[in-house]
Design an enzyme around this catalytic site. Structure first.
Site, PDB file in Angstrom:
ATOM      1  CB  ALA A  98      -0.682   0.032   1.339  1.00 51.26           C
ATOM      2  N   GLY A 109       0.642  -5.126   0.557  1.00 50.86           N
ATOM      3  CA  GLY A 109      -0.459  -5.188  -0.311  1.00 50.86           C
ATOM      4  C   GLY A 109       0.230  -5.828  -1.617  1.00 50.86           C
ATOM      5  CD  GLU A 140      -2.336  -7.862   2.322  1.00 47.36           C
ATOM      6  OE1 GLU A 140      -1.850  -6.764   1.883  1.00 47.36           O
ATOM      7  OE2 GLU A 140      -2.781  -7.973   3.344  1.00 47.36           O
ATOM      8  CD  GLU A 180       1.468  -5.599   5.430  1.00 47.08           C
ATOM      9  OE1 GLU A 180       2.160  -6.405   5.920  1.00 47.08           O
ATOM     10  OE2 GLU A 180       0.727  -5.767   4.546  1.00 47.08           O
TER      11      GLU A 180
HETATM   12  N1  CAA Z   1       4.491   3.324  -0.367  1.00 49.35           N
HETATM   13  C1  CAA Z   1       4.997   4.477  -1.017  1.00 49.35           C
HETATM   14  N2  CAA Z   1       6.280   4.621  -1.369  1.00 49.35           N
HETATM   15  C2  CAA Z   1       6.842   3.603  -1.269  1.00 49.35           C
HETATM   16  C3  CAA Z   1       6.706   2.309  -1.010  1.00 49.35           C
HETATM   17  C4  CAA Z   1       5.498   2.204  -0.606  1.00 49.35           C
HETATM   18  N3  CAA Z   1       4.831   1.147   0.088  1.00 49.35           N
HETATM   19  N4  CAA Z   1       7.791   1.603  -1.206  1.00 49.35           N
HETATM   20  C5  CAA Z   1       8.519   2.411  -1.867  1.00 49.35           C
HETATM   21  N5  CAA Z   1       8.380   3.585  -1.874  1.00 49.35           N
HETATM   22  C6  CAA Z   1       9.104   5.035  -2.443  1.00 49.35           C
HETATM   23  C7  CAA Z   1      10.013   5.250  -1.263  1.00 49.35           C
HETATM   24  O1  CAA Z   1       9.580   6.053  -0.329  1.00 49.35           O
HETATM   25  C8  CAA Z   1      10.990   5.868  -2.357  1.00 49.35           C
HETATM   26  O2  CAA Z   1      10.595   7.077  -2.631  1.00 49.35           O
HETATM   27  P1  CAA Z   1      11.519   8.451  -2.746  1.00 49.35           P
HETATM   28  O3  CAA Z   1      12.473   8.184  -3.987  1.00 49.35           O
HETATM   29  O4  CAA Z   1      10.594   9.815  -2.760  1.00 49.35           O
HETATM   30  O5  CAA Z   1      12.236   8.464  -1.462  1.00 49.35           O
HETATM   31  C9  CAA Z   1      10.956   5.022  -3.441  1.00 49.35           C
HETATM   32  O6  CAA Z   1       9.610   4.444  -3.477  1.00 49.35           O
HETATM   33  C10 CAA Z   1      12.233   3.940  -3.588  1.00 49.35           C
HETATM   34  O7  CAA Z   1      12.121   3.164  -2.473  1.00 49.35           O
HETATM   35  P2  CAA Z   1      13.500   2.909  -1.826  1.00 49.35           P
HETATM   36  O8  CAA Z   1      14.597   3.734  -1.815  1.00 49.35           O
HETATM   37  O9  CAA Z   1      12.997   2.300  -0.462  1.00 49.35           O
HETATM   38  O10 CAA Z   1      13.663   1.579  -2.867  1.00 49.35           O
HETATM   39  P3  CAA Z   1      14.653   0.159  -2.476  1.00 49.35           P
HETATM   40  O11 CAA Z   1      14.608  -0.301  -4.077  1.00 49.35           O
HETATM   41  O12 CAA Z   1      15.863   0.747  -1.669  1.00 49.35           O
HETATM   42  O13 CAA Z   1      13.663  -0.643  -1.533  1.00 49.35           O
HETATM   43  C11 CAA Z   1      11.499  -1.758  -0.959  1.00 49.35           C
HETATM   44  C12 CAA Z   1      12.525  -1.205  -2.089  1.00 49.35           C
HETATM   45  C13 CAA Z   1      12.321  -2.862  -0.367  1.00 49.35           C
HETATM   46  C14 CAA Z   1      10.405  -2.424  -1.565  1.00 49.35           C
HETATM   47  C15 CAA Z   1      11.334  -0.523  -0.029  1.00 49.35           C
HETATM   48  O14 CAA Z   1      11.046   0.488  -0.814  1.00 49.35           O
HETATM   49  C16 CAA Z   1      10.276  -1.187   1.003  1.00 49.35           C
HETATM   50  O15 CAA Z   1      10.612  -1.468   1.926  1.00 49.35           O
HETATM   51  N6  CAA Z   1       9.307  -0.282   0.869  1.00 49.35           N
HETATM   52  C17 CAA Z   1       8.011  -0.718   1.771  1.00 49.35           C
HETATM   53  C18 CAA Z   1       7.366  -2.054   1.879  1.00 49.35           C
HETATM   54  C19 CAA Z   1       6.444  -2.019   2.986  1.00 49.35           C
HETATM   55  O16 CAA Z   1       6.539  -1.878   4.258  1.00 49.35           O
HETATM   56  N7  CAA Z   1       5.012  -2.348   2.185  1.00 49.35           N
HETATM   57  C20 CAA Z   1       3.911  -2.394   3.467  1.00 49.35           C
HETATM   58  C21 CAA Z   1       2.865  -1.364   3.016  1.00 49.35           C
HETATM   59  S1  CAA Z   1       1.778  -1.396   4.273  1.00 49.35           S
HETATM   60  C22 CAA Z   1       0.612  -2.383   3.534  1.00 49.35           C
HETATM   61  O17 CAA Z   1       0.850  -2.886   2.139  1.00 49.35           O
HETATM   62  C23 CAA Z   1      -0.735  -2.519   4.194  1.00 49.35           C
HETATM   63  C24 CAA Z   1      -1.859  -3.532   3.483  1.00 49.35           C
HETATM   64  O18 CAA Z   1      -1.748  -4.587   3.802  1.00 49.35           O
HETATM   65  C25 CAA Z   1      -2.638  -3.038   2.188  1.00 49.35           C
END
Ligand code: CAA
Length: 258
Positions: free
Chosen positions: A66, A109, A112, A132
């Site tokens: 998400a 997500g 999921e 999460e």
């Molecule tokens: N939401 C919004 N923005 C996100 C994102 C997310 N889930 N994941 C990555 N981004 C954005 C980062 O903020 C970053 O933006 P900026 O350039 O503006 O800083 C850009 O994408 C690149 O991200 P990274 O520099 O972190 O990229 P990376 O390649 O080093 O790492 C990753 C990739 C491992 C996927 C890492 O981005 C990450 O851990 N993302 C979050 C994953 C997460 O926690 N997901 C759960 C979300 S909550 C959910 O999903 C609830 C549900 O059940 C529906």
């Protein structure tokens, strides 16, 4: 970026392909992206020429979950009424088989979404996880339910409570993934699988999907009764007469979706 660019739509004969396309945010599932994806899937589901749907991301990430930036300021009251909740049951209601082509991260997500699909083809570099908990929340789109049904309570509990990721090989061994392929080949393999499904008689395919989906939701005796009704429906189709005749006459069947 115009809304339609968030999910690119392609068509390869009877196979429709949705490619998540928000690279700057690692394909995070924003409201606009989910709106577009759900709209596309529903359009395709209503098109009798489309027999299987593939959902793919990029080579390095399927979807990072998400949209955390969109969630930060969301109040408890807003999260109760937020439209993103409605997209998941609408996608689940799609009667056309859906195959996820997962390369790179499928987190939160994103995991999921892959689990909501009927089959998953993963590249060796795929990583599945429900991180999460590291954000102070829990999965909200099936990560505690669909995941647990596939891999069992103990393993799901570890992923949900620690946020640990599973690589493709472990996900395959745990039963999440149908096929693991070399990096860069997941979409091709998913389309190949979709083409096989697309060649099968479409009414029986939809009945088969419905019957397997019901297995997670019904006790065994009720599930068997439900399966029997759906089997009887399949017996009423012209395609099953054609399929059986073709077998006996040693020729390829010509299915017409009737
Ligand atoms: N939401 C919004 N923005 C996100 C994102 C997310 N889930 N994941 C990555 N981004 C954005 C980062 O903020 C970053 O933006 P900026 O350039 O503006 O800083 C850009 O994408 C690149 O991200 P990274 O520099 O972190 O990229 P990376 O390649 O080093 O790492 C990753 C990739 C491992 C996927 C890492 O981005 C990450 O851990 N993302 C979050 C994953 C997460 O926690 N997901 C759960 C979300 S909550 C959910 O999903 C609830 C549900 O059940 C529906």
């Amino acid at each position: 970026m115009p809304e339609e660019d968030l999910v690119l739509a392609e068509r390869d004969g009877p196979v429709a392909i949705a490619r998540l396309n928000r690279p700057d945010a690692r394909n995070a599932l924003s409201r606009d992206l989910m709106e577009r994806l759900t709209w596309l899937v529903e359009e395709w589901d209503a098109d009798p020429g489309i027999r299987c749907i593939v959902i793919a991301g990029g080579d390095e990430y399927f979807a990072a979950g998400a949209d955390i930036k969109g969630m930060l300021e969301r109040s408890f009251q807003e999260s109760m009424t937020h439209p993103t909740a409605s997209y998941w049951p609408r996608l689940w209601g799609c009667k056309t088989p859906m195959i996820a082509a997962v390369s790179g991260y499928a987190l939160g997500g994103g995991c999921e979404l892959a689990l909501l699909c009927d089959m998953i083809v993963a590249s060796e570099n795929a990583e599945f996880g429900q991180p999460e908990i590291t954000l102070g929340i829990i999965p909200g789109a099936g990560g505690t339910q669909r995941l647990t049904r596939v891999i069992g309570k103990q393993r799901a509990m570890e992923l949900v409570l620690t946020g640990r990721r599973m690589r493709a090989a472990e996900a395959h061994a745990a039963g999440i993934v149908n096929h693991v392929v070399k990096p860069g080949e997941s979409l091709e393999k998913a389309i190949e699988l979709a083409e096989v499904v697309a060649r099968r008689p479409p009414i029986a395919v939809r009945l088969g999907k419905q019957a397997v989906q019901a297995a997670d939701e019904t006790p065994l005796t009720a599930g068997l009764a439900h399966e029997r009704r759906l089997y009887e429906l399949a017996m009423a189709t012209e395609d099953r007469v054609e399929g059986m005749k073709a077998f006996i006459e040693k020729r390829r069947p010509q299915f017409r979706g009737r």
